[in-house]
Design a protein around this motif. Structure first.
Motif, short mmCIF file in Angstrom:
data_model
loop_
_atom_site.label_atom_id
_atom_site.label_comp_id
_atom_site.label_asym_id
_atom_site.label_seq_id
_atom_site.Cartn_x
_atom_site.Cartn_y
_atom_site.Cartn_z
N HIS A 6 0.83 -1.16 0.04
CA HIS A 6 0.10 -0.04 -0.18
C HIS A 6 0.79 1.29 0.05
O HIS A 6 0.68 2.21 -0.65
N LEU A 7 1.88 1.32 0.92
CA LEU A 7 2.99 2.29 0.94
C LEU A 7 3.48 2.59 -0.37
O LEU A 7 3.69 3.84 -0.98
N ALA A 8 4.04 1.98 -0.99
CA ALA A 8 4.68 1.79 -2.29
C ALA A 8 3.85 2.30 -3.43
O ALA A 8 4.22 2.97 -4.12
N THR A 9 2.67 1.64 -3.75
CA THR A 9 1.78 2.18 -4.71
C THR A 9 1.19 3.43 -4.48
O THR A 9 1.12 4.18 -5.37
N GLY A 10 1.03 3.74 -3.17
CA GLY A 10 0.55 5.24 -3.00
C GLY A 10 1.52 6.13 -3.16
O GLY A 10 1.41 7.18 -3.89
N TYR A 11 2.84 5.76 -2.86
CA TYR A 11 3.92 6.67 -3.11
C TYR A 11 4.37 6.97 -4.52
O TYR A 11 4.34 8.07 -5.04
N LEU A 12 4.14 5.58 -5.17
CA LEU A 12 4.53 5.83 -6.76
C LEU A 12 3.52 6.67 -7.43
O LEU A 12 3.84 7.60 -8.33
N ALA A 13 2.18 6.38 -7.01
CA ALA A 13 1.11 7.23 -7.56
C ALA A 13 1.35 8.70 -7.38
O ALA A 13 1.08 9.55 -8.16
N GLN A 38 -2.02 3.78 4.84
CA GLN A 38 -2.31 2.98 6.02
C GLN A 38 -3.69 3.01 6.64
O GLN A 38 -4.02 2.20 7.32
N PHE A 39 -4.29 4.18 6.45
CA PHE A 39 -5.51 4.48 7.25
C PHE A 39 -6.57 3.32 7.34
O PHE A 39 -7.15 3.12 8.46
N VAL A 92 -5.05 11.04 -1.80
CA VAL A 92 -4.41 9.99 -2.84
C VAL A 92 -3.89 8.77 -2.19
O VAL A 92 -4.37 7.57 -2.66
N GLY A 93 -3.39 8.67 -0.95
CA GLY A 93 -2.85 7.68 -0.27
C GLY A 93 -4.07 6.56 0.26
O GLY A 93 -3.97 5.23 -0.16
N TYR A 94 -5.06 7.05 0.63
CA TYR A 94 -6.26 6.53 0.98
C TYR A 94 -6.92 5.70 -0.10
O TYR A 94 -7.31 4.67 -0.10
N LEU A 95 -7.35 6.58 -1.20
CA LEU A 95 -7.84 6.13 -2.39
C LEU A 95 -7.21 4.99 -2.99
O LEU A 95 -7.73 3.94 -3.66
N VAL A 96 -5.64 5.23 -3.17
CA VAL A 96 -4.79 4.19 -3.62
C VAL A 96 -4.93 2.79 -3.02
O VAL A 96 -4.73 1.91 -3.33
N HIS A 97 -5.06 2.92 -1.36
CA HIS A 97 -5.35 1.69 -0.77
C HIS A 97 -6.34 0.95 -1.17
O HIS A 97 -6.37 -0.09 -1.30
N LEU A 98 -7.54 1.73 -1.46
CA LEU A 98 -8.86 1.03 -1.71
C LEU A 98 -8.58 0.33 -3.02
O LEU A 98 -8.93 -0.70 -3.32
N GLY A 150 9.20 -5.83 -4.79
CA GLY A 150 9.88 -5.01 -5.94
C GLY A 150 9.21 -3.41 -6.11
O GLY A 150 9.91 -2.81 -6.06
N LEU A 151 7.96 -3.28 -5.76
CA LEU A 151 7.47 -2.00 -5.83
C LEU A 151 7.98 -1.35 -4.62
O LEU A 151 8.12 0.00 -4.56
N GLY A 152 8.22 -2.12 -3.44
CA GLY A 152 8.61 -1.24 -2.31
C GLY A 152 9.97 -0.57 -2.60
O GLY A 152 10.50 0.29 -2.25
N ALA A 153 10.95 -1.77 -3.30
CA ALA A 153 12.44 -1.49 -3.69
C ALA A 153 12.26 -0.19 -4.47
O ALA A 153 13.00 0.68 -4.38
N LEU A 154 11.55 -0.22 -5.72
CA LEU A 154 11.45 0.79 -6.48
C LEU A 154 10.97 2.17 -5.66
O LEU A 154 11.36 3.23 -6.04
N MET A 155 9.79 2.09 -4.73
CA MET A 155 9.56 3.19 -3.94
C MET A 155 10.81 3.84 -3.39
O MET A 155 11.10 4.81 -3.27
N ILE A 156 11.55 2.86 -2.60
CA ILE A 156 12.43 3.48 -1.78
C ILE A 156 13.53 4.01 -2.60
O ILE A 156 14.20 5.12 -2.41
N GLY A 157 13.85 3.65 -3.76
CA GLY A 157 14.68 4.24 -4.71
C GLY A 157 14.25 5.54 -5.25
O GLY A 157 15.08 6.54 -5.43
N LEU A 158 13.01 5.70 -5.66
CA LEU A 158 12.27 6.88 -6.12
C LEU A 158 12.19 7.82 -4.81
O LEU A 158 12.51 8.90 -5.13
#
Length: 184
Positions: A6-13, A38-39, A92-98, A150-158
């Protein structure tokens, strides 16, 4: 989806959204984004698994009805105080979570498992989840979990490339709290 997914997809979006707008990521909106990703789980899982006051870990805060009302209320309040970016990031974070919770069942054609978005108008279903420990015990290295890592690793790099937004605010928080307490 696991918390890091959830954190990775939210951050990337959100990073994409901010880049497209020509802005840069800022500390407090990025922290609000992380909270938004996370909410729904921070509300629904304890209320269902620990207190038993809602039907399951995807109901009240996972409902699009709750999301729209809450995001609009937060937007209204924070805009009045000049913090529209913070409210946008949280939303954005909330809606990406859903979206993250719904996309797998939706793509698999298992629409019944997406009814949480319409709760309480649509029925709550039994996911078989009863506790944090039981949920954690289901963690296995599957293709989906590997994609989340993998998305988490991509997020950390970004996040590093973006200048680690939010980190300074987190590191300064204890000093600011101490200063406020000392002033009183």
């Amino acid at each position: 989806m696991w918390p890091w997914g959830h954190l990775a997809t939210g951050y990337l979006a959100y990073s994409l959204l901010v880049r497209v707008s020509g802005e840069r990521l800022r500390d407090y909106p990025t922290l609000a984004l992380a909270a938004g990703t996370q909410f729904p789980d921070l509300v629904d899982k304890p209320l269902a698994w620990t207190f038993g006051v809602i039907p399951n870990g995807r109901s009240l805060a996972h409902s699009i009805f709750t999301a729209v009302v809450l995001v609009l209320a937060i937007r209204f309040v924070l805009r009045r105080y000049g913090h529209a970016r913070v409210s946008t990031a949280f939303g954005v974070g909330y809606l990406v979570h859903l979206f993250g919770d719904a996309i797998g069942p939706f793509l698999a054609g298992e629409y019944y498992y997406v009814t949480f978005l319409g709760w309480p108008v649509l029925p709550a279903i039994d996911y078989g989840e009863k506790s944090f420990a039981a949920q954690l015990a289901t963690l296995e290295l599957s293709a989906f979990t590997a994609i989340e890592f993998g998305l988490g690793a991509l997020m950390i790099g970004l996040w590093i490339a973006d200048g680690r937004p939010g980190l300074r605010a987190v590191l300064e928080a204890p000093r600011l709290a101490y200063r406020r307490l000392s002033a009183n």
